[in-house]
Design a protein around this motif. Structure first.
Motif, PDB file in Angstrom:
ATOM      1  N   GLU A 187      49.578  79.756  -1.322  1.00  0.00           N
ATOM      2  CA  GLU A 187      48.243  79.345  -0.442  1.00  0.00           C
ATOM      3  C   GLU A 187      47.046  80.120  -1.370  1.00  0.00           C
ATOM      4  O   GLU A 187      47.037  81.211  -1.731  1.00  0.00           O
ATOM      5  N   LEU A 220      42.479  76.509   4.858  1.00  0.00           N
ATOM      6  CA  LEU A 220      43.848  77.010   4.607  1.00  0.00           C
ATOM      7  C   LEU A 220      44.859  76.568   5.766  1.00  0.00           C
ATOM      8  O   LEU A 220      46.095  76.324   5.711  1.00  0.00           O
ATOM      9  N   THR A 280      45.668  73.740   0.346  1.00  0.00           N
ATOM     10  CA  THR A 280      46.154  72.591   1.249  1.00  0.00           C
ATOM     11  C   THR A 280      45.949  71.012   0.743  1.00  0.00           C
ATOM     12  O   THR A 280      46.814  70.210   1.226  1.00  0.00           O
TER      13      THR A 280
END
Length: 365
Positions: free
Chosen positions: A258, A362, A274
């Protein structure tokens, strides 16, 4: 003193009229247009207002017109004891009005504290009923607030100012009781009469212009010489010479952590993890940028193909290309981006490196 200049202005106006009615009509038309534009600004509900009395309102208005964030001004008479006073009535010292400038300002561009601090530079705050050569209670100083929320700030700023003087500070800080627009010839007076009387030192107008400059852009394009020193040979080739790195042999094609992907040349955010997906092409693939405002898309007919090139808007760096073979459930696009044009910031480092505002993205799966 100001009355002399008013008389001279009237005489000059007659001379101009005598020189040709066509010129008079054109000037009048321009003034009416400007007045309509000013009224439109003054009626804007997205701005706030404050009122400053600082001696002759000609100079005070012109001073505030120089400040970025002030979106409208109007000179008039405030906090008197009659209705709809004329200039002649105000200077008779029987109405209690003060020459005052109504300021409309955009709080997103300039804050009230700065306006007050700048106002202090135009007056002698210990002088009662006199500024420059003008004498009379209509020339008293004051900050009048129409919004009760401004009271504490206004009073506190004047209190702080008073600590710098041995004599009492006589700037009024009271709620606006009334305000009446002054005659048209007083509006924008120094714009219409550049050599007209003013009690404010001319250098202060230039100071006002520079007092609230536009903030520097957080992300700025760098010249190629600086980039050549900063980037690796491959990063420079990709971003500045429209190069393409080799598939499956680049830094982020299989990055799954991430985080955020930023322009290697400016640091500006471009893509979020994402929106990254495995496309099998061997380069980082995204369904979309963080916002379309961050990129430019241009037709590319190089290498015997017709494609859509993707460039960063601020850095004007070549990023890659966008295709229409992306996942249908994500919009159907595939932004095929060179790793060499990006810098990846893991989620754990985003706050520390100045990208904390993007962490919430995120969580949007």
């Amino acid at each position: 003193m100001k009355n002399i200049f008013i008389v001279l202005g009237i005489i000059l106006g007659i001379a101009v009229f005598a020189a040709g009615s066509g010129l008079f009509k054109n000037t009048k038309s321009r003034e009416l247009t400007k007045e309509k534009e000013n009224q439109k600004i003054m009626d804007n509900k997205n701005v706030r207002e404050i009122y400053f009395a600082g001696g002759c309102f000609w100079g005070t208005e012109h001073f505030f017109q120089q400040i970025r964030g002030v979106v409208g001004t109007e000179v008039g008479y405030a906090n008197g004891n009659t209705q709809n006073p004329t200039y002649e009535e105000v200077v008779s010292h029987t109405t209690g009005f003060a020459e005052t400038v109504k300021i409309k300002y955009d709080p997103e561009q300039v804050d009230l504290k700065l306006l007050i601090d700048l106002y202090f530079k135009t007056i002698d705050p210990t002088s009662l009923d006199q500024q420059g050569n003008d004498r009379g209670n209509q020339y008293r100083t004051g900050i009048y607030f129409a919004n009760k929320e401004d009271e504490a700030l206004v009073k506190n700023e004047v209190l702080k100012l008073s600590k710098n003087y041995s004599k009492p500070v006589v700037v009024e800080t009271v709620v606006l009781k009334n305000f009446y627009k002054a005659e048209d010839y007083h509006q924008d007076y120094l714009d219409k009469n550049p050599g007209g009387y003013c009690h404010i030192e001319p250098g202060l107008f230039e100071m006002a212009k520079n007092a609230n400059p536009l903030p520097k852009a957080k992300y700025q394009k760098q010249d190629k010489k600086a980039l050549k020193e900063k980037l690796t040979a491959e990063q420079y080739n990709v971003t500045q010479e429209n190069g393409t790195e080799r598939p499956f042999q680049n830094e982020y094609w299989d990055e799954t952590r991430e985080g955020i992907y930023v322009d290697i040349t400016t640091g500006e955010p471009l893509f979020i993890s994402t929106d990254k997906f495995e496309s099998g092409c061997g380069w980082p693939s995204f369904s979309k940028p963080i916002t379309k405002k961050l990129i430019d898309e241009k037709m590319d007919k190089s290498a015997g193909m017709v494609r859509v090139e993707v460039r960063s808007k601020t850095g004007d760096a070549h990023l890659g290309h966008v295709f229409t073979d992306g996942p249908a459930d994500k919009g159907g696009l595939r932004y095929c981006i060179n790793s060499a044009s990006l810098k990846f910031i893991p989620k754990a480092e985003m706050e520390k490196k100045g990208y904390g505002d993007y962490i919430s993205l995120l969580d949007k799966k």
